[in-house]
Design an enzyme around this catalytic site. Structure first.
Site, PDB file in Angstrom:
ATOM      1  N   THR A  49       8.593   3.338  -3.195  1.00  0.00           N
ATOM      2  CA  THR A  49       9.340   4.126  -2.286  1.00  0.00           C
ATOM      3  C   THR A  49       9.131   5.192  -2.275  1.00  0.00           C
ATOM      4  O   THR A  49       9.390   6.209  -1.141  1.00  0.00           O
ATOM      5  CB  THR A  49      11.076   3.796  -2.368  1.00  0.00           C
ATOM      6  OG1 THR A  49      11.280   2.291  -2.566  1.00  0.00           O
ATOM      7  CG2 THR A  49      11.934   4.014  -1.450  1.00  0.00           C
ATOM      8  N   ASP A 117       2.967  -2.293  -3.657  1.00  0.00           N
ATOM      9  CA  ASP A 117       4.725  -2.223  -3.485  1.00  0.00           C
ATOM     10  C   ASP A 117       4.985  -2.732  -4.796  1.00  0.00           C
ATOM     11  O   ASP A 117       3.797  -3.467  -5.394  1.00  0.00           O
ATOM     12  CB  ASP A 117       4.980  -3.043  -2.613  1.00  0.00           C
ATOM     13  CG  ASP A 117       6.749  -3.208  -2.505  1.00  0.00           C
ATOM     14  OD1 ASP A 117       7.413  -2.470  -1.761  1.00  0.00           O
ATOM     15  OD2 ASP A 117       6.743  -4.149  -3.564  1.00  0.00           O
ATOM     16  N   SER A 118       5.582  -1.828  -5.540  1.00  0.00           N
ATOM     17  CA  SER A 118       6.123  -2.470  -7.390  1.00  0.00           C
ATOM     18  C   SER A 118       5.982  -3.556  -7.674  1.00  0.00           C
ATOM     19  O   SER A 118       5.411  -4.419  -8.073  1.00  0.00           O
ATOM     20  CB  SER A 118       7.150  -1.921  -7.683  1.00  0.00           C
ATOM     21  OG  SER A 118       8.170  -2.680  -6.901  1.00  0.00           O
ATOM     22  N   SER A 119       6.330  -4.570  -6.452  1.00  0.00           N
ATOM     23  CA  SER A 119       6.848  -6.232  -6.289  1.00  0.00           C
ATOM     24  C   SER A 119       5.293  -7.013  -6.563  1.00  0.00           C
ATOM     25  O   SER A 119       5.204  -8.470  -6.392  1.00  0.00           O
ATOM     26  CB  SER A 119       7.745  -6.917  -5.461  1.00  0.00           C
ATOM     27  OG  SER A 119       6.766  -6.854  -4.048  1.00  0.00           O
ATOM     28  N   THR A 149      10.292   1.208  -8.168  1.00  0.00           N
ATOM     29  CA  THR A 149      10.930   1.246  -8.993  1.00  0.00           C
ATOM     30  C   THR A 149      11.380  -0.527  -9.334  1.00  0.00           C
ATOM     31  O   THR A 149      11.366  -1.108 -10.917  1.00  0.00           O
ATOM     32  CB  THR A 149      12.513   1.642  -8.551  1.00  0.00           C
ATOM     33  OG1 THR A 149      13.267   0.710  -7.270  1.00  0.00           O
ATOM     34  CG2 THR A 149      11.936   2.876  -8.608  1.00  0.00           C
ATOM     35  N   ASP A 150      10.935  -1.588  -9.083  1.00  0.00           N
ATOM     36  CA  ASP A 150      10.920  -2.652  -9.423  1.00  0.00           C
ATOM     37  C   ASP A 150      10.828  -3.352 -10.053  1.00  0.00           C
ATOM     38  O   ASP A 150      11.403  -3.972 -11.375  1.00  0.00           O
ATOM     39  CB  ASP A 150      10.939  -3.993  -8.237  1.00  0.00           C
ATOM     40  CG  ASP A 150      11.618  -3.682  -6.724  1.00  0.00           C
ATOM     41  OD1 ASP A 150      13.366  -3.224  -7.054  1.00  0.00           O
ATOM     42  OD2 ASP A 150      11.255  -4.336  -5.629  1.00  0.00           O
TER      43      ASP A 150
END
Length: 626
Positions: A49, A117-119, A149-150
């Site tokens: 993000t 993306d962190s996921s 952050t995830d």
């Protein structure tokens, strides 16, 4: 980003270091007034993000190659006027400086392609980050990883195990809102991470979020919408960043081995988490424990409990451990640890399930992947290592507090001071002086006693020097070894930009240089300045100093600002022993200075037939080899 792209970033960093060398030269000639030393931080931008931008629909999306370009317009992050003059418009980001800063932070950004993306982050992503840090380790003073952050704490935990004998800080951070939003936590998180990475010696993988710097393998994500999104449930923050950045140096986990930094970029992917819940079926547990699974993090109730009336569950777990599966028991609670206080915990222990103490789920899983991948450890050793505090991930004893500092308290009572802040300030004055005295007196017992009292072995005095700096000047090998085994940092620079290795070189303590190199010390100054010093040694025939630089992996063919090498100067001044040493080390004899002269030309100018003969003989040997 491809490997070649990462290498290009490192090459650009080398060039910038050379540019920095030229700037240092200009400073000494009075042409540049900048007097603040700079530090280099590598920013690895993986995605998340923090760097996203809003599209035409107002939705946050990643945008390739736009992050740095846009940050150049932010005066909080980039001192455009200074950066353009020094590096040009396409140079690194340069943080603005204020009167309280003692160093200027220069940031090189390595952006991954595609942004992740962190996921979507996987073990391959962890390995990629670890390898990029390894490749650039000697060219930067600290590292900041921008991450979604995830899964940020999974990556932080994994890196803490993969980066072995780490001597420099690695900070992972991100944000809940994009850094480019009008109201965002991203700007503070990024800026503070850069400032800490550039100015503080904390040789750990950390997470910075909100106002806290936390040990990476002690953190978990706490909230999906709060700016204080992460917490460290079982360990205090390493630092707090308010108006002042307060670092708790006693809490830092330091490498205590005489070993060079390296990465272990291999992870066992056959690991998983099994969370106990009411009425969990035997079929589910049995299937979960089937091949290819090799390691399991068992999340049990409370202090490590499972249903007492489930004999089938205990039998299945025992059968799995007998097959060699490593099962680690941790609590489902966010704070506290597992123990065998209750009968069910004892039964798990008897079934071969080992305690994970107070590890977070992220730390337990990534540690399991790391430990199980070690081919040099048998199963018994792997089980032991899972219960051993390797990187500060589990509590291995009561952490020291100010109440333990009896020595400081005795002095404090005589001065009638009592507050925690006053005690800490008193310790920061007393301990460096006493540590230095112990080194000067070659008193190992006193060093050990001071550490027990709470002294920070890597604490800096008013000039930024540590006790290891002093020991490297004194030349006592046993003292240096003991300091290193107690976690003394080899990378700290004093206010004169000198590391312990610099001192060991300038006092020609060859055995100490070799020990420091074993621990991963490296020449940190720009190549031109090192070339100047080696040329001076050659000019005076100081073979001992040339050998010091050779042991420190200095390039003995390095040129000074005039393009001369040590061989040029040794030939010009007829220093035959220095010439012999340089030639034995295989230096380049066919190099030319800024006027187009070779070392042989300098020997002719000096009128030294011996020097000319040495160079002619060396050239003949080289031609025969070719």
């Amino acid at each position: 980003m491809s490997r070649s792209s990462a290498e290009n970033h490192i090459e650009r960093s080398k060039k910038q270091n050379q540019d920095r060398g030229y700037m240092e030269h200009l400073k000494h000639t009075g042409l540049v007034s900048e007097s603040v030393p700079d530090v280099r931080v590598l920013v690895i931008y993986t995605g998340g993000t923090i760097g996203m931008m809003r599209n035409e629909k107002g939705v946050l999306v990643p945008k390739a190659n736009a992050f740095v370009k846009k940050l150049r317009n932010y005066p909080h992050i980039h001192d455009r006027e200074y950066a353009d003059k020094r590096f040009g418009p396409m140079g690194p980001l340069v943080l603005p400086i204020n009167r309280t800063d003692n160093k200027r932070v220069i940031c090189t950004v390595l952006e991954y392609t595609p942004l992740c993306d962190s996921s979507d982050m996987t073990m391959d992503g962890w390995i990629r980050i670890a390898n990029d840090i390894k490749q650039s380790y000697e060219y930067f003073d600290g590292f900041v990883v921008l991450h979604g952050t995830d899964t940020l704490t999974y990556t932080a935990s994994a890196l803490s195990f993969m980066l072995e004998s780490l001597g420099k800080i690695v900070i992972l951070t991100g944000s809940q809102l994009s850094i480019f939003d009008s109201r965002s936590d991203g700007l503070d998180n990024f800026l503070t991470s850069l400032m800490i990475a550039g100015n503080y010696n904390i040789p750990e993988v950390c997470v910075y979020f909100g106002t806290k710097l936390m040990r990476g393998n002690r953190t978990s994500k706490l909230s999906t919408n709060a700016f204080e999104a992460f917490h460290s449930p079982n360990y205090p923050p390493l630092a707090k960043a308010n108006i002042k950045i307060d670092v708790d140096y006693r809490s830092i986990f330091r490498p205590c081995t005489i070993e060079k930094f390296h990465t272990y970029a291999s992870l066992n992917r056959n690991v998983g988490m099994l969370r106990i819940f009411p009425s969990i079926t035997m079929e589910l547990v049995r299937v979960f424990l089937q091949p290819p699974i090799e390691g399991v993090v068992l999340q049990s109730y409370g202090a490590g409990n499972v249903p007492m009336n489930r004999e089938d569950l205990f039998k299945e777990l025992e059968a799995a451990t007998k097959r060699g599966i490593v099962i680690v028991n941790i609590t489902q609670c966010s704070t506290g640890c597992v123990s065998a206080s209750y009968e069910s915990g004892k039964l798990l222990e008897e079934a071969g399930v080992i305690s994970g103490a107070d590890m977070t789920p992220e730390a337990a899983l990534t540690k399991l992947a790391y430990v199980l991948s070690r081919q040099d450890w048998d199963v018994a050793t792997k089980r032991e290592m899972m219960q051993t505090n390797l990187r500060g991930e589990l509590t291995g004893g009561r952490p020291q507090s100010l109440d333990d500092l009896d020595l400081v308290e005795a002095v404090a009572r005589s001065l009638r001071t009592s507050s925690a802040a006053e005690l800490e300030e008193l310790g920061s004055i007393l301990f460096p002086a006493m540590l230095n005295a112990a080194v000067k007196n070659h008193d190992i017992a006193k060093l050990e006693a001071l550490k027990v009292y709470g002294a920070n072995i890597s604490q800096q005095n008013a000039d930024g020097r540590t006790v290891l700096h002093v020991a490297c000047c004194e030349g006592d090998v046993n003292i240096v070894r003991r300091l290193l085994r107690n976690g003394a940092s080899i990378h700290i620079k004093d206010r004169f930009n000198r590391t312990p290795l610099t001192d060991a070189i300038e006092f020609d303590h060859h055995e100490i240089i070799q020990i420091l190199m074993q621990c991963g010390a490296h020449l940190h100054e720009n190549a031109y300045m090192i070339g100047e010093r080696m040329c001076l040694a050659a000019t005076t025939g100081n073979v001992k100093r040339l050998k010091s630089y050779h042991l420190a992996k200095g390039d003995l063919s390095q040129k000074d600002f005039s393009g001369r090498t040590p061989l040029h100067l040794a030939a010009l001044h007829g220093k035959l022993e220095a010439m012999k040493f340089l030639l034995e080390c295989g230096v380049d004899t066919e190099c030319f200075d800024a006027t187009g002269r070779s070392p042989y030309d300098f020997a002719e100018i000096s009128g030294s037939p011996e020097a000319m003969s040495l160079l002619s003989s060396s050239s003949s040997k080289n031609n025969k080899r070719q």
